[in-house]
Design a protein around this motif. Structure first.
Motif, PDB file in Angstrom:
ATOM      1  N   LYS A 165      38.059  15.165  -4.689  1.00 35.66           N
ATOM      2  CA  LYS A 165      37.107  14.117  -4.364  1.00 35.66           C
ATOM      3  C   LYS A 165      36.723  14.213  -2.890  1.00 35.66           C
ATOM      4  O   LYS A 165      37.576  14.117  -2.006  1.00 35.66           O
ATOM      5  N   VAL A 166      35.426  14.401  -2.637  1.00 37.12           N
ATOM      6  CA  VAL A 166      34.930  14.634  -1.279  1.00 37.12           C
ATOM      7  C   VAL A 166      33.878  13.595  -0.918  1.00 37.12           C
ATOM      8  O   VAL A 166      32.945  13.348  -1.683  1.00 37.12           O
ATOM      9  N   ALA A 167      34.033  12.972   0.242  1.00 40.34           N
ATOM     10  CA  ALA A 167      33.018  12.091   0.816  1.00 40.34           C
ATOM     11  C   ALA A 167      32.322  12.854   1.942  1.00 40.34           C
ATOM     12  O   ALA A 167      32.987  13.485   2.771  1.00 40.34           O
ATOM     13  N   ILE A 168      30.993  12.808   1.965  1.00 40.35           N
ATOM     14  CA  ILE A 168      30.217  13.491   3.001  1.00 40.35           C
ATOM     15  C   ILE A 168      29.421  12.454   3.774  1.00 40.35           C
ATOM     16  O   ILE A 168      28.647  11.680   3.199  1.00 40.35           O
ATOM     17  N   ALA A 169      29.617  12.418   5.078  1.00 39.79           N
ATOM     18  CA  ALA A 169      28.858  11.512   5.944  1.00 39.79           C
ATOM     19  C   ALA A 169      27.598  12.226   6.398  1.00 39.79           C
ATOM     20  O   ALA A 169      27.660  13.215   7.118  1.00 39.79           O
ATOM     21  N   GLY A 170      26.447  11.735   5.936  1.00 37.67           N
ATOM     22  CA  GLY A 170      25.180  12.309   6.364  1.00 37.67           C
ATOM     23  C   GLY A 170      24.526  13.163   5.308  1.00 37.67           C
ATOM     24  O   GLY A 170      25.165  14.048   4.730  1.00 37.67           O
ATOM     25  N   GLY A 171      23.234  12.908   5.066  1.00 35.06           N
ATOM     26  CA  GLY A 171      22.477  13.629   4.057  1.00 35.06           C
ATOM     27  C   GLY A 171      21.394  14.508   4.639  1.00 35.06           C
ATOM     28  O   GLY A 171      20.299  14.597   4.075  1.00 35.06           O
ATOM     29  N   GLY A 172      21.687  15.165   5.759  1.00 34.45           N
ATOM     30  CA  GLY A 172      20.738  16.131   6.319  1.00 34.45           C
ATOM     31  C   GLY A 172      20.899  17.485   5.649  1.00 34.45           C
ATOM     32  O   GLY A 172      21.476  17.615   4.573  1.00 34.45           O
ATOM     33  N   VAL A 173      20.415  18.531   6.322  1.00 38.62           N
ATOM     34  CA  VAL A 173      20.480  19.883   5.755  1.00 38.62           C
ATOM     35  C   VAL A 173      21.929  20.289   5.480  1.00 38.62           C
ATOM     36  O   VAL A 173      22.257  20.769   4.393  1.00 38.62           O
ATOM     37  N   GLY A 174      22.809  20.073   6.469  1.00 37.24           N
ATOM     38  CA  GLY A 174      24.203  20.451   6.287  1.00 37.24           C
ATOM     39  C   GLY A 174      24.892  19.644   5.207  1.00 37.24           C
ATOM     40  O   GLY A 174      25.623  20.195   4.372  1.00 37.24           O
ATOM     41  N   GLY A 175      24.659  18.326   5.195  1.00 31.50           N
ATOM     42  CA  GLY A 175      25.316  17.470   4.214  1.00 31.50           C
ATOM     43  C   GLY A 175      24.874  17.759   2.799  1.00 31.50           C
ATOM     44  O   GLY A 175      25.699  17.845   1.876  1.00 31.50           O
ATOM     45  N   LEU A 176      23.560  17.937   2.586  1.00 31.06           N
ATOM     46  CA  LEU A 176      23.060  18.196   1.241  1.00 31.06           C
ATOM     47  C   LEU A 176      23.467  19.585   0.752  1.00 31.06           C
ATOM     48  O   LEU A 176      23.772  19.776  -0.436  1.00 31.06           O
ATOM     49  N   THR A 177      23.470  20.568   1.650  1.00 27.54           N
ATOM     50  CA  THR A 177      23.901  21.909   1.243  1.00 27.54           C
ATOM     51  C   THR A 177      25.376  21.913   0.886  1.00 27.54           C
ATOM     52  O   THR A 177      25.795  22.540  -0.101  1.00 27.54           O
ATOM     53  N   GLY A 237      32.343  15.246   7.977  1.00 27.33           N
ATOM     54  CA  GLY A 237      31.429  14.630   8.933  1.00 27.33           C
ATOM     55  C   GLY A 237      30.247  15.545   9.174  1.00 27.33           C
ATOM     56  O   GLY A 237      30.363  16.540   9.892  1.00 27.33           O
ATOM     57  N   SER A 238      29.108  15.190   8.580  1.00 27.55           N
ATOM     58  CA  SER A 238      27.876  15.959   8.750  1.00 27.55           C
ATOM     59  C   SER A 238      26.762  15.015   9.179  1.00 27.55           C
ATOM     60  O   SER A 238      25.620  15.129   8.730  1.00 27.55           O
ATOM     61  N   ASP A 239      27.107  14.087  10.062  1.00 27.31           N
ATOM     62  CA  ASP A 239      26.198  12.994  10.424  1.00 27.31           C
ATOM     63  C   ASP A 239      25.493  13.201  11.754  1.00 27.31           C
ATOM     64  O   ASP A 239      25.178  12.251  12.463  1.00 27.31           O
ATOM     65  N   GLY A 240      25.230  14.458  12.103  1.00 27.45           N
ATOM     66  CA  GLY A 240      24.338  14.749  13.212  1.00 27.45           C
ATOM     67  C   GLY A 240      24.982  14.686  14.585  1.00 27.45           C
ATOM     68  O   GLY A 240      26.169  14.406  14.741  1.00 27.45           O
ATOM     69  N   ILE A 241      24.143  14.916  15.602  1.00 27.21           N
ATOM     70  CA  ILE A 241      24.649  15.059  16.960  1.00 27.21           C
ATOM     71  C   ILE A 241      25.302  13.782  17.482  1.00 27.21           C
ATOM     72  O   ILE A 241      26.242  13.837  18.266  1.00 27.21           O
ATOM     73  N   TRP A 242      24.843  12.612  17.029  1.00 28.23           N
ATOM     74  CA  TRP A 242      25.472  11.349  17.445  1.00 28.23           C
ATOM     75  C   TRP A 242      26.402  10.859  16.338  1.00 28.23           C
ATOM     76  O   TRP A 242      26.307   9.753  15.859  1.00 28.23           O
ATOM     77  N   VAL A 280      37.001  16.584   8.452  1.00 28.33           N
ATOM     78  CA  VAL A 280      36.491  17.788   9.102  1.00 28.33           C
ATOM     79  C   VAL A 280      35.034  17.572   9.504  1.00 28.33           C
ATOM     80  O   VAL A 280      34.297  16.816   8.859  1.00 28.33           O
ATOM     81  N   LEU A 281      34.615  18.218  10.578  1.00 27.18           N
ATOM     82  CA  LEU A 281      33.250  18.144  11.088  1.00 27.18           C
ATOM     83  C   LEU A 281      32.513  19.458  10.817  1.00 27.18           C
ATOM     84  O   LEU A 281      33.121  20.535  10.886  1.00 27.18           O
ATOM     85  N   ILE A 282      31.207  19.361  10.553  1.00 22.43           N
ATOM     86  CA  ILE A 282      30.383  20.556  10.391  1.00 22.43           C
ATOM     87  C   ILE A 282      29.021  20.332  11.034  1.00 22.43           C
ATOM     88  O   ILE A 282      28.636  19.210  11.352  1.00 22.43           O
ATOM     89  N   GLY A 283      28.275  21.407  11.213  1.00 17.95           N
ATOM     90  CA  GLY A 283      26.890  21.335  11.672  1.00 17.95           C
ATOM     91  C   GLY A 283      26.732  20.689  13.033  1.00 17.95           C
ATOM     92  O   GLY A 283      27.586  20.814  13.913  1.00 17.95           O
ATOM     93  N   ASP A 284      25.613  19.981  13.213  1.00 13.93           N
ATOM     94  CA  ASP A 284      25.311  19.349  14.500  1.00 13.93           C
ATOM     95  C   ASP A 284      26.349  18.305  14.898  1.00 13.93           C
ATOM     96  O   ASP A 284      26.414  17.924  16.069  1.00 13.93           O
ATOM     97  N   ALA A 285      27.135  17.818  13.960  1.00 12.62           N
ATOM     98  CA  ALA A 285      28.170  16.840  14.298  1.00 12.62           C
ATOM     99  C   ALA A 285      29.214  17.433  15.231  1.00 12.62           C
ATOM    100  O   ALA A 285      29.870  16.681  15.964  1.00 12.62           O
TER     101      ALA A 285
END
Length: 597
Positions: A85-97, A266-271, A423-428
Motif C-alpha cells: 500500500k503506497v501513498a503518493i503526495a502530489g499528482g505532477g509528472v513524477g507522482g502520476l508516473t 513525497g512527490s509534491d514539488g519544490i516546496w 521517500v522523496l523523488i523528483g523536484d521534492a
C-alpha cells in the motif's frame, strides 16, 4: 497425445463440487470444479485439500523477520501475499508516473493531490531520449499515446546562436571557424548540439516536447483503467508519522483526516511538505534577502516566458535555439502546432517581479505596474540584439508573458532521500535548472527505479532498507545531472559573452575571448560527452527502427498542423495563449479552501 489422455481421464473422474480458494484480498471464497462422475468420500477429499491449501496461504501472509518479529508478505501478480500500500503526495509528472508504474506492479496506490480538480493547464515539457526509453519500458501503450501528441525537436538543428551577430533572417549556416579569416563567412551559429547523433548512438527516440495537459490526461487515464479511484483531489499531504521497521506510515491530510500506508512517496514539488518535515524546513519560508527559500538556493536568474504562433524561415529546420550575449540568454523552441515557446533568462536579484507567476502565487495586479507592456520590457533588456529575437517578441501577446525566479538545491550527498517508510523523488528533493530539460526526465527515472526496487522485496521487513537502496541507486546520477544543469546556466551567464571576432568590436572582453576558445571544445568534446551521458540510462536498450519510423510519421503531421495554425493566425490575428509554462489552473487548491469559497 498421452498427456491429453491423462488430462481427459482426470476430467472424467471429477464431479461438480465446491472448493475454497484464497482471493487477492485474503478472503476465502467458494468456487466450483466441474466434472462427470466423482461422488462420496472422494468429493470430501478434494474439498479437504482445497481447505488445507487455503489455510496454508493465509498462514503464509506473515513471515518471521531476522529480528524475530512478524512481517507481512507482499504480493505481485504471480506471488502470494497482500498488495503493497503506497501513498503518493502530489499528482505532477513524477507522482502520476510513479502511480502508473506501481499500479502495474499490483501495488495499492493512492495519490493525494493539492488541486481540487484537475484542469488543462501548463505549457510544454521536454522529454529527452532517456525519459522516452523509460516510458517505453514502463508501458508501450503509454509511450505510443505520448508519441501521438509529441513534437520532436532533437531531429532538427538545435544549438547556440550568437545573439548579436545573427543577421536577423533566421538563416541556416554552418558553425564554421572559417569566419576567422573570411569576413563573408556567417557567424550566426556558435555551436550545435549532437542530440540526434547521441540518440542514434543508443538507438533511442529523439528529444521533443509534449503539452503538460496532454501528458496529464494520458497518465490519469491509464491509472484509472487499473484503479478508478486512485487519486484524491483537494486534500494534500501535510505531515506524516513513520511507525518504524515494517510498521508503515500514517499520512496526515489537509482536511484533518489521516490515512495509513506501507510507504509514503513525497512527490509534491519544490516546496514539498514531505521534505519540510523530513529535513526540518518551514514550507516556503524565505530569508530576508530571498536568496534562500525552504532549503533551496536562488540560482541568480529570473526567467520570463511567452508563447506565440509564428512562421519563421527556419521553423521546420530548427528544434530549439539558445541566443547568447552579455549577462543573459534567450531560448526559443518549437512546441508544435505552429507555436514557439520562448524563455528569456536574466541575472537579476530575486523578487524583481515584473510579470505574474502561477508558481509564486502572484497575478498581474500584484505587480508594481500592472499596465506595463511586458514584451516591451523584455525587448528593452535585449537592446542591440538580433532582430530574430525582436520578431519573436513582437508577435507575442503581452498578456501571455509570465515570470519565475529560479531556485534549485545542492545534491543531497550526505543526507538520504528516505526516512523510515518515507521517500522523496523528483523536484521534492532534486529540483534543477531547466537548461538541459532534465527535471521531468529525472522524476520519471526515479519513478521507474523506485518501483523496480520495491517490487523485489518479499515482506514489509525490508521496506525501509529498500528505500535507502533506492537513494543509493539514484544519488550519483541525479547529482551529476543537477551539476550539469546548473553549470550550463552559470557558464552562459558568468563565463560566456559575445564571442571574439577579428572583423568587429562586438566581443572584446576577456569573456569574449574565453567564449571563442570554448567553441571547439564544446562542439567536439563537452556536448557529445554530456548528451551521451544523459542518454546512457535507457532500460529499453536499442529500439532499432522505431525512432526513425516515429520521426517519419510525425513530419507530415507536424507540417499539416503548423500550416493550419499559420493560416488561422494570418486570418484572425495573434491571440494570447492559454496558461503557459508556469500558470496553474484557477481552481480552489484544497478541500478546505473550496468550502470557504
Amino acid at each position: 497425445m498421452k498427456f491429453a489422455a491423462v488430462v481427459a481421464s482426470i476430467g472424467v473422474a471429477c464431479s461438480t463440487t465446491s472448493a475454497f480458494v484464497v482471493s487477492p484480498n485474503g478472503q476465502t471464497v467458494r468456487t466450483k470444479i466441474s466434472g462427470t462422475s466423482m461422488i462420496g468420500s472422494r468429493s470430501e477429499n478434494v474439498l479437504h485439500k482445497f481447505e488445507s491449501r487455503s489455510s496454508a496461504l493465509r498462514m503464509a501472509e506473515l513471515a518471521k523477520g531476522m529480528d524475530g518479529e512478524d512481517y507481512e508478505l507482499l504480493s505481485l501478480p504471480a506471488r502470494e501475499g497482500r498488495a503493497l500500500k503506497v501513498a503518493i503526495a502530489g499528482g505532477g509528472v513524477g507522482g502520476l508516473t510513479t502511480a502508473l508504474c506501481m499500479l502495474q506492479k499490483g501495488f495499492d496506490v493512492t495519490v493525494y493531490e493539492k488541486t481540487a480538480a484537475f484542469a488543462r493547464f501548463g505549457g510544454p515539457i521536454q522529454f529527452a531520449s532517456n525519459a522516452l526509453s523509460v516510458l517505453k519500458e514502463i508501458d508501450s501503450n503509454v509511450f505510443d499515446r505520448i508519441m501521438e501528441k509529441f513534437t520532436f525537436t532533437g531531429t532538427r538543428t538545435c544549438g547556440i546562436k550568437d545573439g548579436l551577430r545573427a543577421d536577423g533572417n533566421f538563416r541556416m549556416t554552418d558553425d564554421s571557424l572559417a569566419y576567422l579569416w573570411d569576413p563573408e563567412t556567417p557567424a550566426d551559429w556558435f555551436v550545435k548540439f549532437p542530440l540526434k547523433e547521441c540518440a542514434d548512438l543508443y538507438g533511442l527516440p529523439y528529444t521533443g516536447v509534449i503539452d503538460r495537459p496532454d501528458l496529464q490526461d494520458i497518465l490519469m487515464d491509464e491509472c484509472r483503467k487499473i484503479k478508478p479511484d486512485f487519486i484524491q483531489n483537494g486534500n494534500p499531504v501535510t505531515a506524516y508519522e513513520s511507525h518504524g521497521k515494517g510498521k508503515g506510515v500514517t499520512v496526515n491530510l489537509a482536511d484533518g483526516t489521516s490515512a495509513d500506508a506501507d510507504v509514503l512517496v513525497g512527490s509534491d514539488g519544490i516546496w514539498s511538505a514531505v521534505r519540510a518535515q523530513m529535513y526540518g524546513e518551514e514550507i516556503k519560508k524565505s530569508s530576508t534577502n530571498l536568496q534562500k527559500r525552504q532549503g533551496c538556493t536562488y540560482s541568480g536568474y529570473t526567467v520570463f516566458a511567452g508563447e506565440t504562433i509564428i512562421k519563421t524561415p527556419d521553423y521546420y529546420e530548427t528544434g530549439y535555439k539558445v541566443y547568447i550575449g552579455p549577462q543573459r540568454y534567450f531560448v526559443t523552441s518549437d512546441v508544435g502546432d505552429g507555436r514557439i515557446q520562448w524563455y528569456a533568462f536574466f541575472a537579476l536579484p530575486p523578487g524583481t517581479k515584473k510579470a505574474p507567476s502561477g508558481w509564486g502565487g502572484s497575478v498581474r495586479d500584484d505587480q508594481a505596474d500592472p499596465e506595463e507592456n511586458l514584451v516591451d520590457y523584455v525587448k528593452s533588456l535585449h537592446e542591440g540584439w538580433t532582430d530574430e529575437i525582436m520578431e519573436v517578441l513582437d508577435s507575442t501577446p503581452p498578456d501571455s508573458v509570465e515570470q519565475r525566479d529560479l531556485y534549485d538545491r545542492s545534491p543531497e550527498l550526505f543526507r538520504s532521500w528516505a526516512d523510515g517508510n518515507v521517500v522523496l523523488i523528483g523536484d521534492a528533493v532534486h529540483p534543477m535548472m531547466p537548461n538541459l530539460g532534465q527535471g521531468g526526465c529525472q522524476a520519471i527515472e526515479d519513478a521507474y527505479v523506485l518501483t523496480e526496487t520495491l517490487s523485489n522485496i518479499r515482506t514489509t521487513e525490508k521496506l525501509a532498507d529498500s528505500l535507502q537502496q533506492f537513494y543509493r541507486k539514484r544519488i550519483l546520477r541525479v547529482s551529476i545531472v543537477q551539476f550539469l544543469s546548473r553549470l550550463a546556466s552559470d557558464l552562459i551567464i558568468n563565463a560566456f559573452d559575445t564571442p571574439w571576432s577579428p572583423h568587429d568590436d562586438l566581443g572584446k572582453s576577456w569573456k569574449s575571448y574565453l567564449t571563442f576558445f570554448w567553441k571547439p571544445l564544446l562542439q567536439y568534446a563537452i556536448f557529445p560527452a554530456q548528451f551521451a551521458y544523459l542518454y546512457s540510462y535507457h532500460p529499453t536498450g536499442d529500439m532499432e527502427g522505431i525512432p526513425a519510423a516515429l520521426e517519419s510519421k510525425w513530419k507530415t503531421e507536424h507540417y499539416d498542423t503548423a500550416e493550419d495554425a499559420f493560416a488561422r493566425v494570418a486570418e484572425e490575428g495573434q491571440a494570447a495563449a492559454g496558461p503557459s509554462f508556469f500558470e496553474k489552473a484557477k481552481v480552489s487548491e484544497t478541500v478546505l479552501q473550496a468550502k470557504r469559497d
